[in-house]
Design a protein around this motif. Sequence first.
Motif, mmCIF file in Angstrom:
data_model
loop_
_atom_site.group_PDB
_atom_site.id
_atom_site.type_symbol
_atom_site.label_atom_id
_atom_site.label_comp_id
_atom_site.label_asym_id
_atom_site.label_seq_id
_atom_site.Cartn_x
_atom_site.Cartn_y
_atom_site.Cartn_z
ATOM 1 N N PRO A 1 0.796 -1.231 0.000
ATOM 2 C CA PRO A 1 0.000 0.000 0.000
ATOM 3 C C PRO A 1 0.831 1.285 0.000
ATOM 4 O O PRO A 1 0.607 2.180 -0.818
ATOM 5 N N SER A 2 1.818 1.403 0.924
ATOM 6 C CA SER A 2 2.560 2.656 1.036
ATOM 7 C C SER A 2 3.906 2.386 1.697
ATOM 8 O O SER A 2 4.250 1.232 2.000
ATOM 9 N N TYR B 1 2.741 4.903 -8.424
ATOM 10 C CA TYR B 1 1.407 4.362 -8.133
ATOM 11 C C TYR B 1 0.516 5.435 -7.523
ATOM 12 O O TYR B 1 -0.664 5.559 -7.880
ATOM 13 N N GLU C 1 -2.958 6.827 -9.028
ATOM 14 C CA GLU C 1 -4.192 6.714 -8.244
ATOM 15 C C GLU C 1 -4.889 8.067 -8.129
ATOM 16 O O GLU C 1 -6.121 8.153 -8.244
ATOM 17 N N LEU D 1 -8.610 7.119 -7.397
ATOM 18 C CA LEU D 1 -8.692 5.964 -6.509
ATOM 19 C C LEU D 1 -7.730 6.053 -5.329
ATOM 20 O O LEU D 1 -7.558 5.075 -4.606
ATOM 21 N N HIS D 2 -7.115 7.204 -5.124
ATOM 22 C CA HIS D 2 -6.107 7.295 -4.072
ATOM 23 C C HIS D 2 -6.715 7.117 -2.675
ATOM 24 O O HIS D 2 -6.044 6.616 -1.773
ATOM 25 N N CYS E 1 -9.266 5.203 -2.020
ATOM 26 C CA CYS E 1 -9.971 3.916 -1.950
ATOM 27 C C CYS E 1 -9.333 3.032 -0.880
ATOM 28 O O CYS E 1 -8.105 2.914 -0.795
ATOM 29 N N ARG E 2 -10.160 2.397 -0.061
ATOM 30 C CA ARG E 2 -9.654 1.545 1.013
ATOM 31 C C ARG E 2 -9.518 0.083 0.593
ATOM 32 O O ARG E 2 -8.999 -0.724 1.360
ATOM 33 N N LYS F 1 -8.647 -3.312 -5.344
ATOM 34 C CA LYS F 1 -8.972 -2.335 -6.378
ATOM 35 C C LYS F 1 -7.770 -1.458 -6.700
ATOM 36 O O LYS F 1 -7.479 -1.175 -7.869
ATOM 37 N N ARG F 2 -7.070 -1.026 -5.654
ATOM 38 C CA ARG F 2 -5.895 -0.191 -5.886
ATOM 39 C C ARG F 2 -4.808 -0.969 -6.608
ATOM 40 O O ARG F 2 -4.127 -0.429 -7.491
ATOM 41 N N ALA G 1 -5.700 -1.238 -10.233
ATOM 42 C CA ALA G 1 -5.563 0.052 -10.906
ATOM 43 C C ALA G 1 -4.103 0.414 -11.145
ATOM 44 O O ALA G 1 -3.788 1.174 -12.068
ATOM 45 N N ARG G 2 -3.191 -0.115 -10.323
ATOM 46 C CA ARG G 2 -1.775 0.215 -10.456
ATOM 47 C C ARG G 2 -1.076 -0.541 -11.580
ATOM 48 O O ARG G 2 -0.004 -0.118 -12.027
#
Length: 543
Positions: free
Chosen positions: A193-194, A339, A343, A348-349, A351-352, A356-357, A360-361
């Motif tokens: 995620p990050s 990414y 997003e 979609l940034h 989005c939880r 999906k993320r 999208a990436r």
Amino acid sequence: MAAGGGGGIADEKQAPAEAFGGHLEVAEMMEDEQSSSGVKSRLSGLLWHGGSAYDAWFSCASNQVAQVLLTLPYSFAQLGMLSGILFQLFYGLLGSWTAYLISALYLEYRTRRERDKVDFRNHVIQWFEVLDGLLGRHWRNAGLAFNCTFLLFGSVIQLIGCASNIYYVNDRLDKRTWTYVFGACCATTVFIPSFHNYRVWSFLGLVMTTYTAWYIAVASLVRGQVEGVQHSGPTGIVLYFTGATNILYTFGGHAVTVEIMHAMWRPQKFKAIYLLATLYVLTLTLPSAAAAYWAFGDELLTHSNALALLPRTPFRDAAVVLMLIHQFITFGFACTPLYFVWEKLIGLHDCRSLCKRAAARLPVVVPIWFLAIIFPFFGPINSAVGSLLVSFTVYIIPALAHMVTFRSPQSRENAVERPPRFAGGWTGAYVINSFVVAWVLVVGFGFGGWASITNFVQQVNTFGLFAKCYQCPPHLTAPPAAPAAFAPPPMARAPSMPPATAFNATGGLFFPPVPAPAPAPSPMINFFLRHHHHRHHGGLHGL
């Protein structure tokens, strides 16, 4: 939280703690939830959720030097021993200074925005947003263009490095095919995620880099100098500035500084972290590059990967495999900001849903994959990226942005982060920033750009685009068998060929061994195969 931006000096000194109060409360709430949810949550927090100053240090040190560690001996051969050492020290300090400038601008931007009650809990601040908030859309566009292009090619370089290194373990597949394989592997970084979630990866990456660096140093010293070794560098102005820009690229890894700071629980502690990370990295890059250049000298000019000249041993195989894993981690470091940008572009940034993320990436990975196949020139591409992109992204733009942001007396009076006294305060900061801009613009971008592009064009003219196996030794194919009507009379069985070395074996780490054919080749074919085998393992070129 502060209500406005017109406080005095005392109020401004308290601004960082007040401005980041909401962020710290969220971190503390997360820690309370983890402590109450059992062992599983605590283990997850230990390995997955990082945000301390130590996490930031590991991220900076791990991200700063990866595959470029293998090309620094090549740069020493281009520069010579003395220039190589001096350029590493010089660009290490220069990079640490501009990383400090980026951190100061981030703190200034975030403090101003949080005074206006802006909530960043579900938003990752990026460098182009800092420029936009402090200086306007033109600065934002320039920062976005240079930063994204640099991170794009930084990811390309990691992918090329993966294919190049694995070829030294098993050359059954050519480097282009290995690029396909590792492109698919690196695409799995879309699920991270990050930068909060790189805690264990940053630690492991630094351990792997440390092992590889000291392996190169010790193995070179133990092996000793090759017969007739020569240290003639520098031999030409093109090679000299190409090597210098590769070192510029080495210490320009702070294009993700803002994202690493934003992942911290207390970002104001970042000020000296990059300098401390650089000092540790110098303990890896200086001994390994100097020892390899001392041992092999000018041979490194045709071997841009230092591992190519070291004998095949379990220790070298371990270094190759560890660098592969670390390059996968560094690919994620370079790609994660891309990414985030993607997003935000598609909405979609916030989005939880991780799935999906991640889906999208995926389009971000495709052009990286494609560019790695077009330009497999690992080594020369480092210098080109360093001179054309790193020079602006992490040196010129931060220095100029700092000078413009704090050009007025009022802005300097209300600054969240003031320049350190040992640097001469605001006057010293302006002098240093002016020197950084002038030096990097003339030497890094000007001379370095000319030299690196000249070298890059030579690689394209020599190997062409879409090179199937860049700098690979040629594989000799056996001549077709003669027709039965003209078959020679039976001959005595020739002695069996010596077993292939592990480097060129068809079996090994990734494939099962292929059994040797029962009949031995004819004496003439055996001669050619022996001759090719000698050339294949004794005359390897770099990557």
